[in-house]
Scaffold this motif. Structure first.
Motif, PDB file in Angstrom:
ATOM      1  N   PRO A 250     -37.328   1.027 -43.655  1.00 27.91           N
ATOM      2  CA  PRO A 250     -36.605   1.882 -44.611  1.00 27.91           C
ATOM      3  C   PRO A 250     -37.256   3.249 -44.789  1.00 27.91           C
ATOM      4  CG  PRO A 250     -36.792  -0.343 -45.473  1.00 27.91           C
ATOM      5  CD  PRO A 250     -37.665  -0.285 -44.247  1.00 27.91           C
ATOM      6  N   GLY A 251     -38.593   3.274 -44.813  1.00 25.39           N
ATOM      7  CA  GLY A 251     -39.288   4.556 -44.915  1.00 25.39           C
ATOM      8  C   GLY A 251     -39.025   5.438 -43.714  1.00 25.39           C
ATOM      9  N   GLY A 252     -38.982   4.840 -42.521  1.00 23.14           N
ATOM     10  CA  GLY A 252     -38.687   5.594 -41.309  1.00 23.14           C
ATOM     11  C   GLY A 252     -37.269   6.135 -41.313  1.00 23.14           C
ATOM     12  N   ARG A 253     -36.342   5.343 -41.816  1.00 24.85           N
ATOM     13  CA  ARG A 253     -34.944   5.793 -41.902  1.00 24.85           C
ATOM     14  C   ARG A 253     -34.825   6.989 -42.840  1.00 24.85           C
ATOM     15  NH1 ARG A 253     -29.543   4.673 -41.553  1.00 24.85           N
ATOM     16  NH2 ARG A 253     -29.884   2.987 -40.072  1.00 24.85           N
ATOM     17  N   PHE A 270     -41.895  11.299 -33.145  1.00 26.53           N
ATOM     18  CA  PHE A 270     -43.068  10.426 -33.157  1.00 26.53           C
ATOM     19  C   PHE A 270     -43.187   9.828 -34.546  1.00 26.53           C
ATOM     20  CE2 PHE A 270     -47.843  10.351 -34.029  1.00 26.53           C
ATOM     21  CZ  PHE A 270     -47.970   9.030 -33.619  1.00 26.53           C
ATOM     22  N   ALA A 271     -43.093   8.499 -34.632  1.00 25.88           N
ATOM     23  CA  ALA A 271     -43.292   7.786 -35.893  1.00 25.88           C
ATOM     24  C   ALA A 271     -44.681   7.170 -35.861  1.00 25.88           C
ATOM     25  CB  ALA A 271     -42.232   6.705 -36.074  1.00 25.88           C
ATOM     26  N   THR A 272     -45.451   7.352 -36.930  1.00 22.60           N
ATOM     27  CA  THR A 272     -46.842   6.892 -36.937  1.00 22.60           C
ATOM     28  C   THR A 272     -46.964   5.392 -37.202  1.00 22.60           C
ATOM     29  OG1 THR A 272     -47.029   7.548 -39.265  1.00 22.60           O
ATOM     30  CG2 THR A 272     -47.753   9.142 -37.599  1.00 22.60           C
ATOM     31  N   ASN A 273     -45.851   4.677 -37.102  1.00 21.86           N
ATOM     32  CA  ASN A 273     -45.826   3.221 -37.215  1.00 21.86           C
ATOM     33  C   ASN A 273     -44.592   2.726 -36.472  1.00 21.86           C
ATOM     34  OD1 ASN A 273     -44.782   0.640 -38.627  1.00 21.86           O
ATOM     35  ND2 ASN A 273     -46.872   0.784 -39.392  1.00 21.86           N
ATOM     36  N   ASP A 274     -44.707   1.608 -35.754  1.00 21.17           N
ATOM     37  CA  ASP A 274     -43.571   1.085 -34.992  1.00 21.17           C
ATOM     38  C   ASP A 274     -42.353   0.816 -35.868  1.00 21.17           C
ATOM     39  OD1 ASP A 274     -44.973   1.185 -32.636  1.00 21.17           O
ATOM     40  OD2 ASP A 274     -45.381  -0.969 -32.535  1.00 21.17           O
ATOM     41  N   PHE A 275     -42.587   0.285 -37.070  1.00 24.66           N
ATOM     42  CA  PHE A 275     -41.445  -0.070 -37.919  1.00 24.66           C
ATOM     43  C   PHE A 275     -40.717   1.177 -38.422  1.00 24.66           C
ATOM     44  CE2 PHE A 275     -44.199  -3.795 -38.044  1.00 24.66           C
ATOM     45  CZ  PHE A 275     -43.289  -4.766 -37.661  1.00 24.66           C
ATOM     46  N   ALA A 276     -41.464   2.242 -38.684  1.00 24.48           N
ATOM     47  CA  ALA A 276     -40.818   3.510 -39.026  1.00 24.48           C
ATOM     48  C   ALA A 276     -39.999   4.028 -37.844  1.00 24.48           C
ATOM     49  CB  ALA A 276     -41.864   4.540 -39.444  1.00 24.48           C
ATOM     50  N   ALA A 277     -40.503   3.805 -36.626  1.00 23.38           N
ATOM     51  CA  ALA A 277     -39.758   4.207 -35.427  1.00 23.38           C
ATOM     52  C   ALA A 277     -38.446   3.439 -35.320  1.00 23.38           C
ATOM     53  CB  ALA A 277     -40.608   3.983 -34.175  1.00 23.38           C
ATOM     54  N   ILE A 278     -38.471   2.165 -35.697  1.00 21.89           N
ATOM     55  CA  ILE A 278     -37.244   1.360 -35.673  1.00 21.89           C
ATOM     56  C   ILE A 278     -36.236   1.920 -36.678  1.00 21.89           C
ATOM     57  CG2 ILE A 278     -36.309  -0.923 -36.220  1.00 21.89           C
ATOM     58  CD1 ILE A 278     -38.962  -2.069 -35.079  1.00 21.89           C
ATOM     59  N   GLY A 279     -36.717   2.321 -37.851  1.00 28.99           N
ATOM     60  CA  GLY A 279     -35.834   2.959 -38.821  1.00 28.99           C
ATOM     61  C   GLY A 279     -35.228   4.237 -38.276  1.00 28.99           C
ATOM     62  N   GLY A 282     -32.376   3.566 -35.936  1.00 29.89           N
ATOM     63  CA  GLY A 282     -31.142   3.219 -36.632  1.00 29.89           C
ATOM     64  C   GLY A 282     -30.361   4.445 -37.066  1.00 29.89           C
ATOM     65  N   VAL A 283     -31.050   5.452 -37.552  1.00 37.48           N
ATOM     66  CA  VAL A 283     -30.388   6.690 -37.966  1.00 37.48           C
ATOM     67  C   VAL A 283     -29.735   7.367 -36.760  1.00 37.48           C
ATOM     68  CG1 VAL A 283     -30.753   9.011 -38.886  1.00 37.48           C
ATOM     69  CG2 VAL A 283     -31.925   7.054 -39.935  1.00 37.48           C
ATOM     70  N   LEU A 284     -30.456   7.461 -35.669  1.00 37.62           N
ATOM     71  CA  LEU A 284     -29.911   8.113 -34.469  1.00 37.62           C
ATOM     72  C   LEU A 284     -28.698   7.355 -33.943  1.00 37.62           C
ATOM     73  CD1 LEU A 284     -33.236   9.075 -32.634  1.00 37.62           C
ATOM     74  CD2 LEU A 284     -31.845  10.477 -34.169  1.00 37.62           C
ATOM     75  N   ARG A 285     -28.788   6.026 -33.943  1.00 40.67           N
ATOM     76  CA  ARG A 285     -27.644   5.210 -33.500  1.00 40.67           C
ATOM     77  C   ARG A 285     -26.424   5.483 -34.371  1.00 40.67           C
ATOM     78  NH1 ARG A 285     -28.947  -0.099 -35.488  1.00 40.67           N
ATOM     79  NH2 ARG A 285     -28.069   0.887 -37.363  1.00 40.67           N
ATOM     80  N   ASP A 286     -26.619   5.520 -35.683  1.00 38.22           N
ATOM     81  CA  ASP A 286     -25.493   5.730 -36.600  1.00 38.22           C
ATOM     82  C   ASP A 286     -24.854   7.105 -36.398  1.00 38.22           C
ATOM     83  OD1 ASP A 286     -26.144   3.267 -37.588  1.00 38.22           O
ATOM     84  OD2 ASP A 286     -27.074   4.005 -39.440  1.00 38.22           O
ATOM     85  N   ARG A 287     -25.626   8.070 -35.919  1.00 39.87           N
ATOM     86  CA  ARG A 287     -25.102   9.433 -35.736  1.00 39.87           C
ATOM     87  C   ARG A 287     -24.643   9.688 -34.300  1.00 39.87           C
ATOM     88  NH1 ARG A 287     -27.765  13.791 -39.653  1.00 39.87           N
ATOM     89  NH2 ARG A 287     -28.149  12.478 -41.480  1.00 39.87           N
TER      90      ARG A 287
END
Length: 357
Positions: A250-253, A270-279, A282-287
């Motif tokens: 959620p923080g990454g999103r 570049f996300a400084t955590n894998d889970f933030a990268a996953i978020g 999701g944003v890029l996919r939605d757009r």
């Protein structure tokens, strides 16, 4: 009677369940010593020390003989006697932001593994990254007579750890560093540099960074590594391209949405955590923004999920388990009065499809 003689007497008597061949009754240190042909103190030192320390008191052959007899006779240490002798509890307290966090859970597994090997017990509590929780739970652990503490939730610039050090409390840091306090971390600046070098090599020039919490050295150091490497390549990352937020999905999103609003779509994130990268994914996919054709994505830590995504994630492998082991071993060395220095473990770039050209 002082604690030392009480401890020696208790240890010599023992409270153990094994039986010697020569009659029944509990197995004691004195029985072991008589069978091997040494004094009780030598046996005690050998079984309560590491291999290196034991060689100060006995030869390698004698150490092997003592440990063979100890194993054969079913001898077990008396923890109460050991506590009296050393004035230690054999207990280490560990504070982490959240145990549900995969990174800190893996670090703690390393701590616990190394502690078990050394005959030490650990217990862990969550601070939720709140300074008031960190302070109250530290005092709780100290009330339980822990020998030392390991913090996985250090906040950059917070005087809390300085205050603990002035009180003479022994502690080490894992995952995050702070000031000059002894720590076991990944070399996160180098990890950030590896990310920048990889993205630049794939032709990316406009890099957005999901930098994590501004009080965590992990995100700050990883960001600094990217910024430094880009500057050396003649590329300046604009301030609006660096966004702070949570280390989870959620923080990454949320951070990615702010990033896109502030400066449009970069060609790499570049996300400084894998889970933030996953978020972020999701944003890029939605757009309708494709990875990696429109935007390359890089994470950090190389969690197991990273390789299993529909678009496997390029990431930095951080030696989390080894970090935990190193943090515990540094603390034990500190408790023994040995000189110690912080440990920086090497990161490794793992290239997957999320940055493929």
């Amino acid at each position: 009677m002082s604690a030392q003689p009480v401890a020696q007497a208790a240890e010599a008597r023992g409270t153990f369940g094994g039986d010697m061949d020569k009659g029944s009754g509990p197995v004691t240190l004195r029985m072991i010593a008589d069978e091997v042909g040494v004094n009780v103190s030598t046996v005690s030192r050998v079984i309560n020390s590491s291999d290196k320390e034991a060689r100060r008191w006995a030869s390698s052959d004698m150490i092997d003989r003592i440990r063979t007899v100890v194993a054969a006779r079913g001898y077990q240490r008396n923890p109460h006697a050991a506590s009296l002798r050393t004035r230690r509890s054999g207990l280490v307290g560990v504070l982490v932001p959240r145990l549900q966090d995969f990174v800190l859970a893996t670090v703690y597994e390393g701590i616990e593994e190394a502690a078990t090997e050394q005959g030490i017990s650990t217990f862990v509590t969550n601070s939720l990254d709140r300074p008031e929780n960190q302070a109250s739970r530290t005092e709780l652990m100290l009330s339980r007579r822990v020998d030392g503490l390991i913090f996985g939730d250090a906040h950059t610039g917070d005087p809390f750890l300085d205050t603990l050090a002035k009180r003479g409390i022994k502690f080490t840091l894992v995952s995050r560093r702070s000031g000059d306090h002894i720590s076991a971390t990944c070399d996160d600046i180098m990890g950030g540099r590896l990310v920048a070098e990889h993205l630049l090599a794939t032709g990316r020039r406009d890099i957005g960074i999901l930098s994590g919490r501004d009080y965590a050295s992990t995100g700050n150091d990883r960001t600094a590594g990217v910024v430094q490497a880009c500057l050396e390549a003649g590329i300046r990352i604009r301030p609006e391209r660096i966004v702070h937020g949570g280390f989870d999905a959620p923080g990454g999103r949320q951070a990615t949405e702010r990033l896109l609003v502030q400066g449009g779509c970069p060609d790499a994130i570049f996300a400084t955590n894998d889970f933030a990268a996953i978020g972020a994914m999701g944003v890029l996919r939605d757009r309708g923004i494709t990875v990696p054709d429109d935007v390359a994505i890089v994470g950090y830590n190389d969690t197991p999920l990273a390789a299993e995504l529909s678009i496997p994630l390029t990431t930095i492998h951080s030696p989390m388990h080894e970090m935990g082991r190193a943090g515990l071993n540094l603390l034990l060395a500190m408790l023994r009065g040995e000189p110690v220095e912080s440990v920086r473990l090497a990161p490794e770039l793992i290239v997957r499809a999320s940055t493929a050209s």
